[in-house]
Design a protein around this motif. Structure first.
Motif, PDB file in Angstrom:
ATOM      1  N   PHE A   1    -110.370  71.266 -77.482  1.00 40.17           N
ATOM      2  CA  PHE A   1    -108.999  71.757 -77.260  1.00 40.17           C
ATOM      3  C   PHE A   1    -108.531  72.720 -78.354  1.00 40.17           C
ATOM      4  N   TYR A   2    -109.395  72.990 -79.324  1.00 45.35           N
ATOM      5  CA  TYR A   2    -109.118  74.113 -80.231  1.00 45.35           C
ATOM      6  C   TYR A   2    -109.459  75.409 -79.484  1.00 45.35           C
ATOM      7  N   GLU A   3    -110.496  75.319 -78.662  1.00 49.07           N
ATOM      8  CA  GLU A   3    -111.012  76.477 -77.915  1.00 49.07           C
ATOM      9  C   GLU A   3    -110.164  76.792 -76.684  1.00 49.07           C
ATOM     10  N   ILE A   4    -109.841  75.732 -75.957  1.00 51.63           N
ATOM     11  CA  ILE A   4    -109.116  75.880 -74.695  1.00 51.63           C
ATOM     12  C   ILE A   4    -107.864  75.013 -74.761  1.00 51.63           C
ATOM     13  N   SER A   5    -106.753  75.619 -74.479  1.00 53.03           N
ATOM     14  CA  SER A   5    -105.472  74.926 -74.624  1.00 53.03           C
ATOM     15  C   SER A   5    -105.330  73.716 -73.693  1.00 53.03           C
ATOM     16  N   LYS A   6    -105.026  72.567 -74.311  1.00 49.63           N
ATOM     17  CA  LYS A   6    -104.773  71.345 -73.533  1.00 49.63           C
ATOM     18  C   LYS A   6    -103.488  71.528 -72.707  1.00 49.63           C
TER      19      LYS A   6
ATOM     20  N   ALA B   1     -88.891  83.087 -84.777  1.00 50.98           N
ATOM     21  CA  ALA B   1     -89.676  84.244 -85.215  1.00 50.98           C
ATOM     22  C   ALA B   1     -90.881  84.417 -84.307  1.00 50.98           C
ATOM     23  N   ILE B   2     -91.430  85.629 -84.363  1.00 46.21           N
ATOM     24  CA  ILE B   2     -92.603  85.984 -83.553  1.00 46.21           C
ATOM     25  C   ILE B   2     -93.638  86.604 -84.492  1.00 46.21           C
ATOM     26  N   ILE B   3     -94.887  86.162 -84.361  1.00 46.22           N
ATOM     27  CA  ILE B   3     -95.979  86.843 -85.084  1.00 46.22           C
ATOM     28  C   ILE B   3     -97.039  87.151 -84.025  1.00 46.22           C
ATOM     29  N   ALA B   4     -97.129  88.413 -83.630  1.00 42.20           N
ATOM     30  CA  ALA B   4     -98.023  88.771 -82.527  1.00 42.20           C
ATOM     31  C   ALA B   4     -98.953  89.917 -82.911  1.00 42.20           C
ATOM     32  N   GLY B   5    -100.126  89.905 -82.271  1.00 41.08           N
ATOM     33  CA  GLY B   5    -101.044  91.034 -82.437  1.00 41.08           C
ATOM     34  C   GLY B   5    -101.831  91.016 -83.730  1.00 41.08           C
ATOM     35  N   MET B   6    -101.938  89.838 -84.359  1.00 34.08           N
ATOM     36  CA  MET B   6    -102.769  89.712 -85.581  1.00 34.08           C
ATOM     37  C   MET B   6    -103.830  88.637 -85.341  1.00 34.08           C
ATOM     38  N   GLY B   7    -104.797  88.555 -86.255  1.00 33.65           N
ATOM     39  CA  GLY B   7    -105.849  87.554 -86.118  1.00 33.65           C
ATOM     40  C   GLY B   7    -105.320  86.143 -86.394  1.00 33.65           C
ATOM     41  N   GLY B   8    -106.009  85.151 -85.826  1.00 30.44           N
ATOM     42  CA  GLY B   8    -105.601  83.751 -86.004  1.00 30.44           C
ATOM     43  C   GLY B   8    -105.605  83.319 -87.465  1.00 30.44           C
ATOM     44  N   ASN B   9    -106.551  83.813 -88.247  1.00 27.21           N
ATOM     45  CA  ASN B   9    -106.634  83.456 -89.685  1.00 27.21           C
ATOM     46  C   ASN B   9    -105.407  83.974 -90.432  1.00 27.21           C
ATOM     47  N   LEU B  10    -105.046  85.233 -90.139  1.00 29.28           N
ATOM     48  CA  LEU B  10    -103.906  85.851 -90.827  1.00 29.28           C
ATOM     49  C   LEU B  10    -102.601  85.136 -90.452  1.00 29.28           C
ATOM     50  N   ILE B  11    -102.450  84.807 -89.178  1.00 34.90           N
ATOM     51  CA  ILE B  11    -101.229  84.109 -88.742  1.00 34.90           C
ATOM     52  C   ILE B  11    -101.139  82.750 -89.463  1.00 34.90           C
ATOM     53  N   ARG B  12    -102.271  82.038 -89.534  1.00 37.24           N
ATOM     54  CA  ARG B  12    -102.301  80.747 -90.254  1.00 37.24           C
ATOM     55  C   ARG B  12    -101.855  80.939 -91.707  1.00 37.24           C
TER      56      ARG B  12
ATOM     57  N   ILE C   1    -103.270  88.314 -68.799  1.00 38.87           N
ATOM     58  CA  ILE C   1    -104.291  89.366 -68.860  1.00 38.87           C
ATOM     59  C   ILE C   1    -103.543  90.687 -68.913  1.00 38.87           C
ATOM     60  N   ASP C   2    -103.918  91.504 -69.889  1.00 38.86           N
ATOM     61  CA  ASP C   2    -103.313  92.820 -70.013  1.00 38.86           C
ATOM     62  C   ASP C   2    -104.457  93.800 -70.252  1.00 38.86           C
ATOM     63  N   GLU C   3    -104.574  94.791 -69.404  1.00 47.67           N
ATOM     64  CA  GLU C   3    -105.657  95.770 -69.477  1.00 47.67           C
ATOM     65  C   GLU C   3    -107.013  95.086 -69.672  1.00 47.67           C
ATOM     66  N   ASN C   4    -107.272  94.096 -68.812  1.00 56.21           N
ATOM     67  CA  ASN C   4    -108.559  93.389 -68.783  1.00 56.21           C
ATOM     68  C   ASN C   4    -108.845  92.488 -69.969  1.00 56.21           C
ATOM     69  N   LYS C   5    -107.860  92.262 -70.816  1.00 57.87           N
ATOM     70  CA  LYS C   5    -108.063  91.352 -71.957  1.00 57.87           C
ATOM     71  C   LYS C   5    -107.146  90.148 -71.816  1.00 57.87           C
ATOM     72  N   TYR C   6    -107.684  88.981 -72.194  1.00 57.09           N
ATOM     73  CA  TYR C   6    -106.873  87.764 -72.129  1.00 57.09           C
ATOM     74  C   TYR C   6    -106.141  87.577 -73.456  1.00 57.09           C
ATOM     75  N   TYR C   7    -104.904  87.115 -73.377  1.00 59.35           N
ATOM     76  CA  TYR C   7    -104.122  86.835 -74.583  1.00 59.35           C
ATOM     77  C   TYR C   7    -103.505  85.448 -74.497  1.00 59.35           C
TER      78      TYR C   7
ATOM     79  N   VAL D   1    -104.744  87.777 -81.737  1.00 58.99           N
ATOM     80  CA  VAL D   1    -105.630  88.652 -80.957  1.00 58.99           C
ATOM     81  C   VAL D   1    -107.096  88.268 -81.130  1.00 58.99           C
ATOM     82  N   GLN D   2    -107.420  87.689 -82.286  1.00 58.59           N
ATOM     83  CA  GLN D   2    -108.767  87.139 -82.448  1.00 58.59           C
ATOM     84  C   GLN D   2    -108.634  85.707 -82.970  1.00 58.59           C
ATOM     85  N   ASN D   3    -109.695  84.948 -82.819  1.00 60.41           N
ATOM     86  CA  ASN D   3    -109.793  83.573 -83.334  1.00 60.41           C
ATOM     87  C   ASN D   3    -108.590  82.675 -83.026  1.00 60.41           C
ATOM     88  N   PRO D   4    -108.170  82.626 -81.762  1.00 60.03           N
ATOM     89  CA  PRO D   4    -107.078  81.683 -81.455  1.00 60.03           C
ATOM     90  C   PRO D   4    -107.480  80.237 -81.763  1.00 60.03           C
ATOM     91  N   GLU D   5    -108.807  79.952 -81.678  1.00 58.38           N
ATOM     92  CA  GLU D   5    -109.272  78.578 -81.902  1.00 58.38           C
ATOM     93  C   GLU D   5    -109.046  78.134 -83.350  1.00 58.38           C
TER      94      GLU D   5
END
Ligand SMILES: C[S@@+](CC[C@H](N)C(=O)[O-])C[C@H]1O[C@@H](n2cnc3c(N)ncnc32)[C@H](O)[C@@H]1O
Length: 229
Positions: A168-173, A88-99, A144-150, A120-124
């Motif tokens: 490593f919550y902030e930056i992927s190990k 499955a794929i869950i894309a384009g939602m906030g990190g809290n909602l995906i959790r 990077i897509d249209e100047n935004k990192y994903y 899209v927000q709060n990946p950490e």
């Protein structure tokens, strides 16, 4: 059909399989691409809202793919039965909602070969949850897509809790270990974001002082990390 850099990076993580579910499908571009590129035999396109499902149905019809893509309305993974799809794929939602979606349907999550998530927000927040629950990170990517990192993560249910440094919550190990070409500029971008947040905290309350200290600590740790890249 042409798709954006972000959607392409997501679909690149999908392995050839019988059936995949796209949760929060909106326009339905992911399911259409997965069928057209013969990555999946079938796709379930699911969304909590009627408007997006109507949009997806219209796009699927335009591409004449109704036989291969089934549209469903409902929240998160609740529209999927355990064992019904390979991935499955869950894309384009906030990190809290995906959790929350993952935790709401743990039986479905457990039955997947893998789940691809693109907050899209709060990946950490999502990554912290993945580590603290002991889920497995199989692969990660950054684009990077249209100047935004994903950030994109491919995860799987497991319960091997790993103690990792909170940076490593902030930056992927995974991206650091695999020397991702964008990782250095991404760390610089994060430092810049937190510096702006720090400058914006102007009050002199205890709460504000604590928040400033927390953000300054993150900046310090990110700068330390940058020196090793
Ligand atoms: C910004 S769009 C993302 C569309 C697409 N996945 C992408 O990455 O381009 C978010 C979509 O998620 C849907 N959505 C929001 N909360 C949801 C939930 N709990 N379960 C399923 N879909 C949800 C919205 O209706 C919307 O269509």
């Amino acid at each position: 059909m042409d798709i954006s850099i972000r959607l392409k990076a997501i679909t690149d993580m999908v392995e050839k399989c019988n059936c995949c579910a796209d949760i929060g499908t909106d326009h339905g571009y992911i399911p259409i691409y997965l069928i057209q590129k013969e990555i999946c035999n079938k796709v379930i396109a699911s969304d909590i809202n009627k408007g997006p499902i109507e949009k997806a149905k219209k796009n699927i019809k335009l591409e004449e793919l109704e036989k291969f893509i089934q549209c469903r309305i409902g929240g998160g993974l609740t529209t999927i039965k355990p064992g019904e799809v390979n991935s499955a794929i869950i894309a384009g939602m906030g990190g809290n909602l995906i959790r929350d979606i993952i935790e709401e349907s743990k039986d479905v999550f457990k039955s997947l070969d893998y789940l691809i998530v693109q907050p899209v927000q709060n990946p950490e927040i999502l990554r912290e949850h993945i580590y603290t629950e002991g889920y497995e990170i199989l692969e990660e990517d950054l684009c990077i897509d249209e100047n935004k990192y994903y950030e994109i993560m491919k995860i799987k249910y497991n319960n091997k809790i790993q103690k990792v440094d909170t940076i490593f919550y902030e930056i992927s190990k995974y991206l650091i270990d695999n020397k991702h070409p964008l990782i250095k500029e991404y760390v610089v971008k994060k430092i810049d974001k937190y510096e702006k947040i720090c400058h914006a905290i102007s009050e002199d309350t205890k709460l504000a002082r604590n928040r400033r200290r927390e953000v300054k600590d993150k900046i310090y740790r990110l700068k330390e990390l940058l020196l090793c890249l």
